[in-house]
Each structure stands twice: as C-alpha cells, then as structure tokens.
Design an enzyme around this catalytic site. Structure first.
Site, PDB file in Angstrom:
ATOM      1  N   ARG A 165      14.366  34.492   5.030  1.00 20.69           N
ATOM      2  CA  ARG A 165      13.063  34.341   5.696  1.00 20.69           C
ATOM      3  C   ARG A 165      13.184  34.622   7.195  1.00 20.69           C
ATOM      4  NH1 ARG A 165      10.766  28.761   3.796  1.00 20.69           N
ATOM      5  NH2 ARG A 165       8.989  29.376   5.084  1.00 20.69           N
ATOM      6  N   GLN A 169       1.864  23.826  10.627  1.00 21.10           N
ATOM      7  CA  GLN A 169       2.869  23.485   9.609  1.00 21.10           C
ATOM      8  C   GLN A 169       3.842  24.640   9.438  1.00 21.10           C
ATOM      9  OE1 GLN A 169       0.823  21.417   5.992  1.00 21.10           O
ATOM     10  NE2 GLN A 169      -0.760  22.596   7.009  1.00 21.10           N
ATOM     11  N   ILE A 211       6.658  27.478  10.101  1.00 19.19           N
ATOM     12  CA  ILE A 211       7.929  27.522  10.824  1.00 19.19           C
ATOM     13  C   ILE A 211       8.136  28.886  11.480  1.00 19.19           C
ATOM     14  CG2 ILE A 211       8.914  25.723   9.367  1.00 19.19           C
ATOM     15  CD1 ILE A 211      10.571  27.884   7.939  1.00 19.19           C
ATOM     16  N   HIS A 220       6.442  20.965  11.127  1.00 14.96           N
ATOM     17  CA  HIS A 220       7.459  21.163  10.087  1.00 14.96           C
ATOM     18  C   HIS A 220       8.664  21.953  10.602  1.00 14.96           C
ATOM     19  CE1 HIS A 220       4.360  20.408   6.618  1.00 14.96           C
ATOM     20  NE2 HIS A 220       4.755  19.298   7.218  1.00 14.96           N
ATOM     21  N   CYS A 266      22.346  20.647  14.759  1.00 15.09           N
ATOM     22  CA  CYS A 266      23.689  20.220  14.355  1.00 15.09           C
ATOM     23  C   CYS A 266      23.605  18.798  13.804  1.00 15.09           C
ATOM     24  CB  CYS A 266      24.632  20.274  15.557  1.00 15.09           C
ATOM     25  SG  CYS A 266      26.280  19.656  15.184  1.00 15.09           S
ATOM     26  N   GLY A 274      -6.161  27.793   6.853  1.00 14.95           N
ATOM     27  CA  GLY A 274      -5.126  28.417   6.029  1.00 14.95           C
ATOM     28  C   GLY A 274      -4.115  27.460   5.434  1.00 14.95           C
ATOM     29  N   THR A 275      -4.578  26.286   5.036  1.00 12.23           N
ATOM     30  CA  THR A 275      -3.656  25.339   4.390  1.00 12.23           C
ATOM     31  C   THR A 275      -4.308  24.785   3.128  1.00 12.23           C
ATOM     32  OG1 THR A 275      -2.400  23.269   4.646  1.00 12.23           O
ATOM     33  CG2 THR A 275      -4.387  23.486   5.992  1.00 12.23           C
ATOM     34  N   LEU A 326      -9.109  30.694   2.753  1.00 11.06           N
ATOM     35  CA  LEU A 326      -9.507  31.744   1.818  1.00 11.06           C
ATOM     36  C   LEU A 326     -10.371  31.168   0.705  1.00 11.06           C
ATOM     37  CD1 LEU A 326      -9.051  34.769   1.413  1.00 11.06           C
ATOM     38  CD2 LEU A 326      -7.086  34.229  -0.012  1.00 11.06           C
TER      39      LEU A 326
HETATM   40  C1  BJW Z   1      -5.394  32.088   3.251  1.00 11.24           C
HETATM   41  C2  BJW Z   1      -5.080  33.431   3.240  1.00 11.24           C
HETATM   42  C3  BJW Z   1      -5.696  34.215   4.217  1.00 11.24           C
HETATM   43  C4  BJW Z   1      -3.989  32.529   1.640  1.00 11.24           C
HETATM   44  N1  BJW Z   1      -6.530  33.653   5.088  1.00 11.24           N
HETATM   45  N2  BJW Z   1      -6.243  31.560   4.120  1.00 11.24           N
HETATM   46  C5  BJW Z   1       1.945  11.045  -2.089  1.00 11.24           C
HETATM   47  C6  BJW Z   1       1.082  10.745  -1.039  1.00 11.24           C
HETATM   48  C7  BJW Z   1       1.407  11.028   0.259  1.00 11.24           C
HETATM   49  C8  BJW Z   1       2.600  11.650   0.573  1.00 11.24           C
HETATM   50  C9  BJW Z   1       3.456  11.960  -0.457  1.00 11.24           C
HETATM   51  C10 BJW Z   1       3.140  11.660  -1.765  1.00 11.24           C
HETATM   52  N3  BJW Z   1       4.154  12.062  -2.550  1.00 11.24           N
HETATM   53  C11 BJW Z   1       5.098  12.635  -1.761  1.00 11.24           C
HETATM   54  C12 BJW Z   1       4.688  12.575  -0.506  1.00 11.24           C
HETATM   55  C13 BJW Z   1       5.394  13.080   0.683  1.00 11.24           C
HETATM   56  C14 BJW Z   1       5.523  14.580   0.767  1.00 11.24           C
HETATM   57  C15 BJW Z   1       4.338  15.286   0.137  1.00 11.24           C
HETATM   58  O1  BJW Z   1       3.307  15.497   0.740  1.00 11.24           O
HETATM   59  N4  BJW Z   1       4.452  15.725  -1.093  1.00 11.24           N
HETATM   60  C16 BJW Z   1       3.327  16.385  -1.771  1.00 11.24           C
HETATM   61  C17 BJW Z   1       3.855  17.502  -2.625  1.00 11.24           C
HETATM   62  C18 BJW Z   1       2.507  15.347  -2.485  1.00 11.24           C
HETATM   63  N5  BJW Z   1       5.591  14.882   2.178  1.00 11.24           N
HETATM   64  C19 BJW Z   1       6.709  14.804   2.843  1.00 11.24           C
HETATM   65  O2  BJW Z   1       7.764  14.519   2.307  1.00 11.24           O
HETATM   66  C20 BJW Z   1       6.630  15.027   4.326  1.00 11.24           C
HETATM   67  N6  BJW Z   1       7.207  13.926   5.015  1.00 11.24           N
HETATM   68  C21 BJW Z   1       6.661  12.694   4.943  1.00 11.24           C
HETATM   69  O3  BJW Z   1       5.671  12.448   4.271  1.00 11.24           O
HETATM   70  O4  BJW Z   1       7.313  11.753   5.715  1.00 11.24           O
HETATM   71  C22 BJW Z   1       6.792  10.405   5.683  1.00 11.24           C
HETATM   72  C23 BJW Z   1       5.576  10.215   6.543  1.00 11.24           C
HETATM   73  C24 BJW Z   1       4.469   9.550   6.063  1.00 11.24           C
HETATM   74  C25 BJW Z   1       3.365   9.332   6.876  1.00 11.24           C
HETATM   75  C26 BJW Z   1       3.370   9.789   8.157  1.00 11.24           C
HETATM   76  C27 BJW Z   1       4.464  10.450   8.643  1.00 11.24           C
HETATM   77  C28 BJW Z   1       5.555  10.679   7.823  1.00 11.24           C
HETATM   78  C29 BJW Z   1       7.391  16.284   4.713  1.00 11.24           C
HETATM   79  C30 BJW Z   1       6.746  17.520   4.182  1.00 11.24           C
HETATM   80  C31 BJW Z   1       7.611  18.731   4.498  1.00 11.24           C
HETATM   81  C32 BJW Z   1       6.984  20.003   3.970  1.00 11.24           C
HETATM   82  N7  BJW Z   1       7.913  21.045   4.115  1.00 11.24           N
HETATM   83  C33 BJW Z   1       7.515  22.400   3.749  1.00 11.24           C
HETATM   84  C34 BJW Z   1       8.740  23.290   3.915  1.00 11.24           C
HETATM   85  C35 BJW Z   1       9.030  23.445   5.423  1.00 11.24           C
HETATM   86  C36 BJW Z   1      10.007  24.480   5.727  1.00 11.24           C
HETATM   87  C37 BJW Z   1       9.699  25.818   5.104  1.00 11.24           C
HETATM   88  O5  BJW Z   1       8.750  26.512   5.484  1.00 11.24           O
HETATM   89  O6  BJW Z   1      10.490  26.178   4.230  1.00 11.24           O
HETATM   90  O7  BJW Z   1       6.433  22.852   4.587  1.00 11.24           O
HETATM   91  S1  BJW Z   1       6.799  22.539   2.107  1.00 11.24           S
HETATM   92  C38 BJW Z   1       5.610  23.758   2.513  1.00 11.24           C
HETATM   93  O8  BJW Z   1       4.271  23.211   2.319  1.00 11.24           O
HETATM   94  C39 BJW Z   1       5.767  24.010   4.024  1.00 11.24           C
HETATM   95  C40 BJW Z   1       4.337  24.068   4.464  1.00 11.24           C
HETATM   96  O9  BJW Z   1       4.252  23.809   5.861  1.00 11.24           O
HETATM   97  C41 BJW Z   1       3.664  23.035   3.611  1.00 11.24           C
HETATM   98  C42 BJW Z   1       2.177  23.203   3.517  1.00 11.24           C
HETATM   99  O10 BJW Z   1       1.844  24.404   2.875  1.00 11.24           O
HETATM  100  P1  BJW Z   1       0.569  25.230   3.352  1.00 11.24           P
HETATM  101  O11 BJW Z   1       0.786  25.722   4.725  1.00 11.24           O
HETATM  102  O12 BJW Z   1      -0.650  24.462   3.097  1.00 11.24           O
HETATM  103  O13 BJW Z   1       0.677  26.519   2.384  1.00 11.24           O
HETATM  104  P2  BJW Z   1       0.064  26.693   0.902  1.00 11.24           P
HETATM  105  O14 BJW Z   1       0.729  27.873   0.314  1.00 11.24           O
HETATM  106  O15 BJW Z   1       0.090  25.449   0.138  1.00 11.24           O
HETATM  107  O16 BJW Z   1      -1.480  27.042   1.185  1.00 11.24           O
HETATM  108  C43 BJW Z   1      -1.862  28.251   1.800  1.00 11.24           C
HETATM  109  C44 BJW Z   1      -3.392  28.291   1.858  1.00 11.24           C
HETATM  110  O17 BJW Z   1      -3.760  29.460   2.560  1.00 11.24           O
HETATM  111  C45 BJW Z   1      -4.056  28.366   0.483  1.00 11.24           C
HETATM  112  O18 BJW Z   1      -5.127  27.420   0.418  1.00 11.24           O
HETATM  113  C46 BJW Z   1      -4.596  29.784   0.405  1.00 11.24           C
HETATM  114  O19 BJW Z   1      -5.829  29.886  -0.293  1.00 11.24           O
HETATM  115  C47 BJW Z   1      -4.805  30.090   1.853  1.00 11.24           C
HETATM  116  N8  BJW Z   1      -4.725  31.521   2.167  1.00 11.24           N
HETATM  117  N9  BJW Z   1      -4.229  33.671   2.180  1.00 11.24           N
HETATM  118  C48 BJW Z   1      -6.794  32.327   4.971  1.00 11.24           C
HETATM  119  N10 BJW Z   1      -5.456  35.563   4.260  1.00 11.24           N
END
Ligand code: BJW
Length: 241
Positions: free
Chosen positions: A61, A95, A97, A113, A121, A180-181, A208
């Site tokens: 990536r 969100q 990276i 994120h 490190c 876009g999330t 979207l």
């Molecule tokens: C377009 C488009 C175009 C397409 N134009 N739009 C139950 C309840 C609450 C929390 C939890 C739970 N069970 C587990 C948890 C915790 C967990 C979590 O949320 N899990 C879920 C699966 C339920 N979360 C965590 O563990 C987080 N930490 C945490 O909660 O710590 C405790 C805490 C609690 C309270 C306060 C503070 C802290 C950490 C989450 C880490 C996420 N990491 C990743 C990887 C990062 C590194 C990497 O990039 O590899 O982050 S996962 C991945 O998902 C990445 C993203 O940032 C994240 C979000 O994804 P995003 O950006 O929304 O992408 P998509 O693909 O899902 O959506 C794209 C959208 O764009 C779509 O809607 C399309 O339609 C649209 N789109 N083309 C406009 N052209």
C-alpha cells in the site's frame, strides 16, 4: 442547506474520499477486505503472529501511494480550500492513512487511524517518517535497534489518535460533515451522535450511498466525492460563512 451560523466545523473523512484518487476502500465489493482478511493484517495479534505478512500488506500500500498514479482529487482540494477560506475554526479528522489531504494543502488535520508514511518503534516509541519498505530487519532511526518497527497505524483493538482533541472539537462544533465513510468502525462512527449531542450542530453526510448511520444525519447528499464535496464547499463559502 443549514441556515444557522456554522463557524466551527468538524469534518470526518474515510476511504471513499480517496477512491477516485486510485486508492481502494475497505468494505466496497472491490475493497481491501474483499481481498485480505482484516484479522490477518489489521490487528496487533496478526502482527505478533505473522509480522512478515503484515509488513508486506502495508509495504504494497505504501508503494501504491508513492506511485505517480495516485494524487489528491477535487474533493481533497475543496476541503483544503475550505480550510483556507473559512472564517471560523475547522478540524479535518481523517480515518485515512494516506497523505492526500496534506498533499492537497490541508493543515488543520488529524490522522485518527495513523499514517502509512510513518513508522513506530515498539522498543523506544520513536515515531519517524517512513517511505521505504519495512521488515523485521528495519532499524529504528531513534534507538538504532532492529526488529521493533511497525507501521504507525491504528489496528482493531487499539486506541485511535487524538481522541481528546476530536471530542472537544465535536462538543463545540456547529457543523459536522462526514465524507466517504461507511460508518462501520467505532469510535469514528459515533462522532455524528457526539456532534448532535452538543445541541446545535448541523450534521451532513456526503457519500456515494447511505452509510450504516445515515438516518442520524439531518442532511444527506449522495454521489461521488469529486462531485458532491466541491459543490457543498462552494455553497458553504458562497454563503459567506
Ligand atoms: C465513496 C466513493 C466515492 C466509495 N465518493 N464515497 C462495538 C461497538 C463499538 C466499538 C466496537 C464494537 N466492536 C468492536 C469495536 C471496536 C472496533 C470496531 O469499530 N469494530 C467494528 C468492526 C464494529 N474499533 C476499534 O477497535 C478502534 N479502536 C477502539 O475502538 O478503541 C477503543 C475506543 C473506544 C472509544 C473511544 C476511543 C477508543 C480502532 C479501529 C481501527 C480501524 N483500523 C482500520 C485500519 C487502519 C489502517 C489501514 O488503513 O490499514 O481503519 S480498519 C479500516 O476501516 C480503516 C478505516 O479507516 C476504517 C473505516 O473505513 P472507511 O473509511 O469507512 O471505509 P469503508 O470502505 O468502510 O467505506 C467507504 C465508503 O466510501 C463507503 O460507504 C462507500 O460507499 C463510499 N465511497 N467510493 C464517495 N467515489
């Protein structure tokens, strides 16, 4: 269009804003999680079990991000313009990276994120700029020890960065934009409720398609980010703040 004085803005962006720049989203049909299991690459347990696979995932990536084909798009540019011209406070929480917001000119930016172009490190905690491939042999530029480097991103189960600053901004914002999330990942998915909870924030989803939490937003605008974001910014600035 909001009729109130929305001078303090919090913007949340996700992978969708970078899709038209050539970067994959996560949960779309052709997204990253359709190709690799998140349990194998995006958890601390995966890294402990198989660091080589996790390094390879992020190395690929990182190389993609550096390729000449990936560049900020009109949506990134519009948000940078909004920051430059907006008379009030603005915090852009991403969100993502990737570094496309920076490349477009955004400065009031928080990578909750983490950042693909940084390494951390695990031995001494030093965070450094990192543009090369990373491996178990990589040495930390701070303590010079090999074996402890990981990509500076937030995996599932880890605490996102900047939460105190984000919640403080949400508590005083008068406009919250989510762009876009998919609204699948917490705590980011809960920001709209936080903003609503302050009693005066207007909430807008630009995506979207409707996200998981679309019904929580007062205003919803659907279409590609490169269309809907510049148009929305134009309306905001045209209104004169
Ligand atoms: C377009 C488009 C175009 C397409 N134009 N739009 C139950 C309840 C609450 C929390 C939890 C739970 N069970 C587990 C948890 C915790 C967990 C979590 O949320 N899990 C879920 C699966 C339920 N979360 C965590 O563990 C987080 N930490 C945490 O909660 O710590 C405790 C805490 C609690 C309270 C306060 C503070 C802290 C950490 C989450 C880490 C996420 N990491 C990743 C990887 C990062 C590194 C990497 O990039 O590899 O982050 S996962 C991945 O998902 C990445 C993203 O940032 C994240 C979000 O994804 P995003 O950006 O929304 O992408 P998509 O693909 O899902 O959506 C794209 C959208 O764009 C779509 O809607 C399309 O339609 C649209 N789109 N083309 C406009 N052209």
């Amino acid at each position: 269009m909001p009729q109130h004085d929305s001078r303090s803005i919090v913007i949340l962006t996700g992978a969708g804003i970078s899709k038209e720049s050539g970067l994959d989203t996560f949960r779309d049909a052709d997204g990253i999680w359709a190709k690799v299991r998140l349990e194998n690459v995006a958890t601390p347990e995966a890294f402990a079990r198989d660091p080589a696979t996790v390094h390879a995932f992020y190395n690929a990536r990182r190389r993609g991000l550096a390729s000449g084909e990936v560049a900020p798009n009109a949506a990134h540019a519009a948000l940078a313009r909004l920051e430059a011209e907006w008379p009030g406070e603005l915090l852009l929480v991403t969100q993502n990276i990737d570094d496309l917001h920076e490349r477009a000119g955004s400065r009031s930016l928080l990578h909750m994120h983490g950042e693909l172009l940084k390494g951390r490190c695990e031995s001494c905690g030093t965070v450094s700029s990192w543009h090369e491939d990373m491996s178990l042999e990589s040495a930390c530029p701070g303590c010079y020890l090999p074996g402890g480097m990981r990509v500076h991103v937030v995996w599932f189960g880890e605490m996102p960065f900047g939460m105190e600053r984000i919640y403080a901004a949400l508590a005083r914002c008068s406009l919250f934009l989510s762009i876009g999330t998919s609204g699948n990942v917490y705590p980011a998915a809960g920001f709209v409720q936080e903003a609503r909870g302050n009693g005066r924030a207007h909430t807008v989803e630009l995506n979207l398609e409707p996200s998981e939490g679309h019904s929580l937003f007062e205003e919803r605008i659907y279409g590609p980010a490169t269309d809907v974001v510049p148009a929305y910014v134009e309306r905001l600035l045209g209104r004169g703040g």
